[in-house]
Structures are given as C-alpha cells and as structure tokens.
Enzyme design. Structure first.
Site: not given
Ligand code: MG
Length: 453
Positions: A19-20, A59, A63, A112, A206, A258-259, A279
């Site tokens: 995540d991130d 996010c 996904r 997540k 994240h 995810d990003n 992001k």
């Molecule tokens: Mg993210």
C-alpha cells in the site's frame, strides 16, 4: 471428484499488493537504502515490469481493478471508501477469487480489503473463503496520533475483522504484517495439496507506519525502510513455504503496489524516484508502480518495458488457468505474450482521477488534458506528528515523451499536433464508453453503476 487428475496442473496464484509503495522502493528498481533480498530474488528469477500502472492513484479503486480486470469507474468504485460509507463492490461483479473458485480453488485474503466493509461487501461475499485484516486504511481512526487529520477523529475505531466478525478494535498495528503472514503460510499449509488463491494486500507501508519488534531499527535507514524490510521478510516466508511443499514450479506469484507514494508524509513516505508527483495524481508518480511476476520454469526471467496495468492481472490469470471470465468483457488484456517477451497488448491506457479522465498513454507518449492536481512542490511535508499540506496546481494540454522524459517535464504538444490528435481520439472514445466527470457530471449511461447505497 471431477477433474481431480487435472488439478495439480492448475497453478496456485498468490497476489501480494503493498500500500503506497513507490516505484523505486525495491532494490531491483534502484532503491539503495531498502533491504529487499527476497523481493530482489523474485525479480531476478521472474519478470520485472518497468512500465506497469495501477488503474487508480488511491486505494479502493486500485484494488477494484486488480480484482475485477476492469477500470474502477466501470464497477462503480472511482474513489476511496471511507469508514462511514456503506458503499462497496457490487456482489454481482465477478472477482478474481470468484473466478478461481469456479475451478475449485481454495481462496483467502489477509490484509486490507477496502472494497466495502459492511456485511454485504466484505471479502467472504466476493469469493474468499477466509479473511483477516483491517478492512480499510489504517489511518482511518479517531486516534489523533495515528492520524492527525482532524476529520479522522470522527472515524470509528479501526476494526480487525476475521471473516465477518470484528475480533479487535484498534489492534496493535505493529503485529499486523506478522499476523497476516502467519495466516498466509497456515493457509498454504492447509491447502498445499489443492489449487489455492492467496491474496495478501498488506496494510503497510501506508501511514501510520508500524513494525514488529524484530524489525524495529533493523534496516538502519529509518522506519519506512524497516517496514519494507518486514514486508520483504513476509515475502520470504511465503516463498519458503512454497519451497517446503515443492510448489514453486506450480505457483504464479505476483507482487505489486496499489498506488504511488504518499509524498506529503515526509520521511514516512515512499519514493517515486524520477517520476513526477505521487499518490492521488495521474502523473507517473501516482500510477507507475513495481510489478513482479514469478513462476519458475514458465515465466522466463527478465525485464519487460511493455506497458501493462492492474486491469490485466485478472485476464492474465484467466488465460493461465483456463478459468472462465465473467459475463462482462474485461477492460484489461492477457499479458501471456508479454510474459514471453511480447509487446504490450494495449494501444492506449487511461488515467482517471475519480470520474475525471485526465490522461492517456499510447506507446511512448502520454497526454494530459487540462486538470487541477495536488502538488508537493511548495507544499509543507508532514513530520510523523504533523499533517502537511499540498499546494493546488493545474496543468494545461500537455504531451510528454516518456521514453526521453520520464519525469513529464517538457510539453511537446505544439511540436507534435498529430500525436495530440491521435491521443485525444482515444480519450474521446473512452469518454463515450466510461464517461468523464470533466464534461459529464452524470457520467455515461453505459457505465455500469453497481454500488449499493
Ligand atoms: Mg494506497
């Protein structure tokens, strides 16, 4: 059992999504201060993508794309779902888990989810047999230390959900990576003799960042690097478990993020290297992320520059497993040819922010149409206890040659009007298909709105 003899030939599928994590936040992508030996082994023994994009720079929509093979706008998830929301991925959408269940796979997700957190939308409603995790972002908490954003104080306590049941409130986040990993390896233990799909969407990196005691200070390069080190450890545990059961030759392992990085978080943010912004934007820093595909004996090791996207993951898995796609055609394309050195299957990829179509890439060219965006340039970066602030900025019609200008710095629109016209043509066709909030606030009537309120 029908098909029993063919089952061992169907590959297991493991999808790990952080995540991130930024584009350069792996050793194989150039990081010098991050310790990622297990991920670097996957990169060395598998295929590393240089031009892989998420389908959104935040996010929830990102996904949605990984799990449906669709642009997130098409499945009604254009933006981040907040804890107060009762929206989520519509039960009628076919997820990657549901597609593989059709072939008899055991399925699990640990981490997540962020595609809806009430009982209608949790993972067990979308083809997963098991779930453990915080169902949305770990900063969506009333704890002012974990999230100094004033609106965050109105959030309910963060739940840790097992199946449908909340088993803890405000769990000790330093234990999450370890707990997800233990459940993941136990799932492989329990299902090693039948095909399985394991989805491991990590809570981190994240913010707020946490690591278990075993990794605290171990990287020597700060908390962000410690967190990445623990995620890398987790990947090592997964591979070790596969090796224990002699499953590496029969398992497709996919790793991505995810990003792009949440740059305003100061030294708790990841890094986008030479890419512009991060992001929350449609610049390369928001969408371009690491992607590794590892399947020894099937995917030749190497590096591909083919343009690919998160919407391609599900079509690729469908092609590799023989699973039946759902009733709606994918937006994504199979990457099977890319896995063997072939070119990108995409003539164009599109970059939305919410329902606004802001950019398109075709070949080496990327075109932005005029839009506003949040910039870190001139912004106040956050310290761990202070929330920074973006500066609002805007961009006019801009054409960038990513082959020579990966940082999207030099606008070539005036000198290449033919390229601009061609890329605007792609965007116009996409507007008719999926809509565009810039010009059509109601969106196209062809958009499938499948969000339950
Ligand atoms: Mg993210």
């Amino acid at each position: 059992m029908v098909g029993c003899q063919t089952l061992p030939e169907i590959p297991n599928v493991i999808l790990i999504v952080t995540d991130d994590q930024g584009w350069v936040d792996l050793g194989s992508y150039g990081a010098e201060d991050l310790v990622t030996p297990h991920l670097d082994s996957l990169a060395a023994g598998g295929l590393r993508f240089t031009d892989f994009y998420t389908a959104a720079a935040s996010c929830s929509p990102s996904r949605a794309a990984f799990l449906t093979g669709m642009y997130p706008q098409r499945v009604g998830i254009p933006g981040v779902l907040m804890p107060q929301s009762r929206r989520g991925l519509h039960p009628d959408e076919q997820t990657l888990a549901e597609m593989l269940k059709g072939l008899g796979y055991a399925t699990a997700i640990f981490g997540k989810w962020h595609l809806g957190h009430d009982s209608l939308h949790l993972p067990l409603q979308h083809g997963f047999d098991e779930y453990l995790g915080i169902p949305y972002s770990n900063d969506m908490t009333p704890d002012a230390v974990k999230n100094p954003n004033p609106p965050a104080r109105q959030h309910p306590p963060v739940p840790l959900v097992d199946g449908f049941r909340t088993i803890e409130l405000e769990p000790d986040q330093s234990q999450l990576t370890r707990r997800y990993t233990e459940r993941a390896t136990a799932f492989i233990d329990a299902n090693h003799d039948k095909p399985f799909f394991l989805y491991l969407p990590h809570t981190f990196p994240h913010v707020p960042l946490f690591v278990s005691e075993a990794f605290e200070g171990q990287s020597g390069a700060g908390l962000y690097a410690d967190v990445i080190m623990e995620i890398d450890w987790s990947v090592g545990q997964i591979i070790e478990t596969l090796q224990h059961y002699n499953l590496t030759g029969n398992t497709l392992v996919i790793f991505s993020s995810d990003n792009g990085p949440w740059l305003i978080k100061g030294d708790h943010s990841g890094h986008a290297g030479p890419l512009r912004e991060g992001k929350g934007t449609t610049f390369e820093g928001g969408h371009r992320v690491p992607m590794l595909m590892f399947w020894p004996g099937i995917i030749p090791p190497g590096v591909t520059r083919a343009m690919a996207s998160a919407i391609d993951v599900m079509p690729t898995v469908a092609a590799l497993t023989g699973a039946s796609p759902g009733p709606f055609p994918f937006d994504g394309r199979s990457l099977v040819d890319v896995l063997h050195g072939g070119p990108s299957p995409h003539e164009a990829l599109f970059f939305y922010q919410g329902y606004q179509l802001q950019a398109v890439r075709s070949g080496q060219w990327k075109l932005h149409v005029p839009h506003h965006y949040r910039s870190i340039h001139g912004a106040t970066l956050a310290t761990p206890t202070f929330q920074g602030a973006y500066r609002q900025d805007s961009i006019g019609l801009s054409l960038f040659d990513l082959q020579s200008d990966i940082g999207e710095t030099t606008n070539l629109a005036d000198s290449h009007p033919d390229v601009v016209d061609r890329l605007l043509g792609y965007m116009n066709r996409m507007r008719e298909d999926l809509g565009d909030g810039l010009t059509d606030t109601e969106g196209s009537n062809r958009r499938r709105s499948r969000v339950l309120e």
